[in-house]
Design a protein around this motif. Structure first.
Motif, mmCIF file in Angstrom:
data_model
loop_
_atom_site.group_PDB
_atom_site.id
_atom_site.type_symbol
_atom_site.label_atom_id
_atom_site.label_comp_id
_atom_site.label_asym_id
_atom_site.label_seq_id
_atom_site.Cartn_x
_atom_site.Cartn_y
_atom_site.Cartn_z
ATOM 1 N N ASP A 228 -4.706 -22.530 33.946
ATOM 2 C CA ASP A 228 -3.737 -23.829 33.154
ATOM 3 C C ASP A 228 -4.752 -25.172 32.688
ATOM 4 O O ASP A 228 -4.078 -25.374 31.482
ATOM 5 C CB ASP A 228 -2.854 -24.503 34.500
ATOM 6 N N GLY A 229 -6.220 -25.040 33.459
ATOM 7 C CA GLY A 229 -6.167 -26.418 32.996
ATOM 8 C C GLY A 229 -7.530 -26.057 31.429
ATOM 9 O O GLY A 229 -7.368 -27.547 31.039
ATOM 10 N N ILE A 230 -7.639 -24.950 30.791
ATOM 11 C CA ILE A 230 -8.251 -24.813 29.773
ATOM 12 C C ILE A 230 -7.063 -24.218 28.728
ATOM 13 O O ILE A 230 -7.610 -24.248 27.196
ATOM 14 C CB ILE A 230 -9.239 -24.002 29.862
ATOM 15 N N LYS A 231 -5.883 -24.651 29.506
ATOM 16 C CA LYS A 231 -4.747 -23.925 28.034
ATOM 17 C C LYS A 231 -4.697 -25.366 27.563
ATOM 18 O O LYS A 231 -3.624 -25.604 27.827
ATOM 19 C CB LYS A 231 -4.380 -23.380 28.991
ATOM 20 N N ASP A 232 -5.476 -26.200 26.513
ATOM 21 C CA ASP A 232 -5.047 -26.696 25.609
ATOM 22 C C ASP A 232 -6.021 -26.750 24.124
ATOM 23 O O ASP A 232 -7.317 -26.186 24.390
ATOM 24 C CB ASP A 232 -5.813 -28.060 26.314
ATOM 25 N N VAL B 215 -12.594 -22.703 36.410
ATOM 26 C CA VAL B 215 -12.116 -22.852 36.407
ATOM 27 C C VAL B 215 -12.476 -24.890 36.239
ATOM 28 O O VAL B 215 -13.187 -25.308 36.728
ATOM 29 C CB VAL B 215 -11.140 -23.723 38.147
ATOM 30 N N ALA B 216 -10.897 -25.173 34.983
ATOM 31 C CA ALA B 216 -12.118 -26.276 34.342
ATOM 32 C C ALA B 216 -10.707 -26.913 33.825
ATOM 33 O O ALA B 216 -9.665 -26.341 33.104
ATOM 34 C CB ALA B 216 -13.390 -25.963 33.051
ATOM 35 N N PHE B 217 -11.389 -28.420 32.259
ATOM 36 C CA PHE B 217 -10.396 -29.205 32.075
ATOM 37 C C PHE B 217 -10.960 -28.770 30.539
ATOM 38 O O PHE B 217 -11.702 -27.782 30.626
ATOM 39 C CB PHE B 217 -10.512 -30.557 32.452
ATOM 40 N N PRO B 218 -10.129 -29.197 29.849
ATOM 41 C CA PRO B 218 -10.984 -28.594 28.400
ATOM 42 C C PRO B 218 -11.475 -28.861 27.871
ATOM 43 O O PRO B 218 -12.762 -27.867 26.923
ATOM 44 C CB PRO B 218 -9.497 -28.747 27.684
ATOM 45 N N VAL B 219 -12.209 -30.262 28.105
ATOM 46 C CA VAL B 219 -13.763 -30.751 27.194
ATOM 47 C C VAL B 219 -14.996 -29.641 28.455
ATOM 48 O O VAL B 219 -15.628 -29.132 27.495
ATOM 49 C CB VAL B 219 -14.170 -31.460 26.951
ATOM 50 N N ASP B 220 -15.139 -29.688 29.498
ATOM 51 C CA ASP B 220 -15.782 -28.970 30.408
ATOM 52 C C ASP B 220 -15.906 -27.421 29.653
ATOM 53 O O ASP B 220 -17.035 -27.627 30.004
ATOM 54 C CB ASP B 220 -15.711 -29.623 31.639
ATOM 55 N N GLY B 221 -14.271 -27.137 29.934
ATOM 56 C CA GLY B 221 -14.403 -25.186 29.806
ATOM 57 C C GLY B 221 -14.905 -25.263 27.990
ATOM 58 O O GLY B 221 -16.116 -24.157 28.535
ATOM 59 N N ARG C 71 -16.826 -23.729 17.766
ATOM 60 C CA ARG C 71 -16.012 -23.052 17.013
ATOM 61 C C ARG C 71 -15.654 -22.365 17.632
ATOM 62 O O ARG C 71 -15.258 -21.911 19.072
ATOM 63 C CB ARG C 71 -17.536 -22.285 16.428
ATOM 64 N N ALA C 72 -14.047 -22.231 17.203
ATOM 65 C CA ALA C 72 -12.672 -21.735 17.258
ATOM 66 C C ALA C 72 -12.977 -20.096 18.280
ATOM 67 O O ALA C 72 -13.051 -19.012 19.577
ATOM 68 C CB ALA C 72 -11.593 -21.203 16.350
ATOM 69 N N PRO D 264 -10.944 -25.494 23.160
ATOM 70 C CA PRO D 264 -12.018 -24.758 21.534
ATOM 71 C C PRO D 264 -12.311 -25.852 20.749
ATOM 72 O O PRO D 264 -13.753 -25.733 20.429
ATOM 73 C CB PRO D 264 -10.615 -24.066 20.936
ATOM 74 N N GLU D 265 -11.467 -27.035 20.814
ATOM 75 C CA GLU D 265 -12.309 -28.242 20.001
ATOM 76 C C GLU D 265 -13.799 -28.011 20.600
ATOM 77 O O GLU D 265 -15.234 -29.047 19.590
ATOM 78 C CB GLU D 265 -11.588 -29.442 19.513
#
Length: 311
Positions: free
Chosen positions: A154-158, A126-132, A167-168, A162-163
């Protein structure tokens, strides 16, 4: 956007009797932030209490028996992480560890090591994109980390997810859940076409929900015939509910306003889905299971779970 910001704001707007309609704040804490019978707080995206059910069921269906949970230590992550734990235990699973973390850190090596030491077979994130992305990068760098299945939210679906991982390939195959905020409906398709024609870019996540929040406020002001906060609050319930014969959506606001001026009812049906507010100012939606595909650099929907299956 953030639940923590919405909760801070509602302490001021609620006391002043000013309606506040959030587009993207999903924390369960918003439900009880104001009294059921005297609310000025609404949102056009569903509570994470529903998504926590989806996460737990997905973990069980994937054969997870020992679940690790990593979640942000805030009003978004704490109740979400706790709800995932409660639901997974209710399904007979074992929660090996639940670890909160502060957002914005350059590294989460100590947190991911704590999770690895508990030897889970799946990890809910449960995180946001950068932290995830940072967490997945740190996990990839651990020596002897167990093989696990990652289940995000949903918080990391951005694209930032991967950025941030660097590496993706590090996040390739990560599964996740999210409310469906881009439904295949005439209302969303009309909104998306108008948005892309205007801004020459696709709609971002929760874009339709943001539009819906603004549209509902405009319709409620018209229906109230006043700038009085309580009158507008009451009108928000009225313009969000009704039967199918009174549906109006994106691209039809002028007709809806005209109908209101004629003293006739309207039921705004949103770009992001149904926005029929309940007594807590909440809405419900369908949910999706997604998977990140590094080769396509895309989040691919793998299945849909109807709201009626989880309420």
């Amino acid at each position: 956007l953030a639940s923590s910001a919405s909760i801070e704001a509602q302490a001021i707007t609620g006391a002043a009797g000013v309606p506040q309609v959030g587009c993207c704040s999903t924390s369960p804490d918003l439900t009880n932030a104001q009294p059921e019978t005297d609310r000025y707080l609404f949102r056009t995206v569903p509570s994470d209490l529903l998504q926590a059910v989806v996460v737990a069921r997905q973990a069980e269906e994937m054969g997870c028996t020992r679940l690790g949970i990593l979640h942000q230590n805030d009003s978004y992550g704490n109740p979400f992480g706790e709800a995932v734990e409660t639901n997974f235990r209710g399904l007979g699973g074992t929660v090996a560890v639940r670890v909160p973390f502060q957002d914005g850190r350059p590294s989460y090596t100590s947190q991911v090591q704590m999770v690895a030491d508990a030897t889970p077979d799946c990890i809910a994130l449960v995180a946001f994109p950068v932290d995830g992305g940072t967490i997945l990068r740190d996990w990839d760098g651990l020596a002897g980390a167990p093989e696990v299945t990652w289940i995000g939210t949903d918080g990391i679906k951005d694209s930032g997810f991967p950025e941030a991982a660097g590496r993706a390939e590090i996040v390739d195959g990560v599964m996740g859940t999210a409310p469906i905020v881009e439904p295949d409906t005439p209302f969303f398709n009309r909104y998306a076409a108008a948005y892309e024609a205007t801004y020459s870019e696709p709609v971002g996540i929760f874009g339709g929900n943001q539009y819906d929040a603004a549209a509902l406020v405009a319709l409620a002001i018209e229906a109230a015939g006043s700038t009085d906060g309580t009158a507008i609050r009451d009108a928000l319930f009225e313009v969000s509910r009704g039967d199918e014969d009174t549906f109006f959506g994106p691209g039809e606001l002028s007709f809806a306003l005209q109908r209101i001026r004629q003293g006739r009812p309207v039921n705004y049906e949103g770009a992001g889905g149904s926005v029929d507010f309940d007594e807590f100012g909440n809405v419900v939606s369908n949910y999706e299971i997604w998977r990140y595909d590094a080769a396509e650099d895309a989040f691919v929907r793998t299945s849909v779970i109807q709201a009626s299956e989880i309420q």
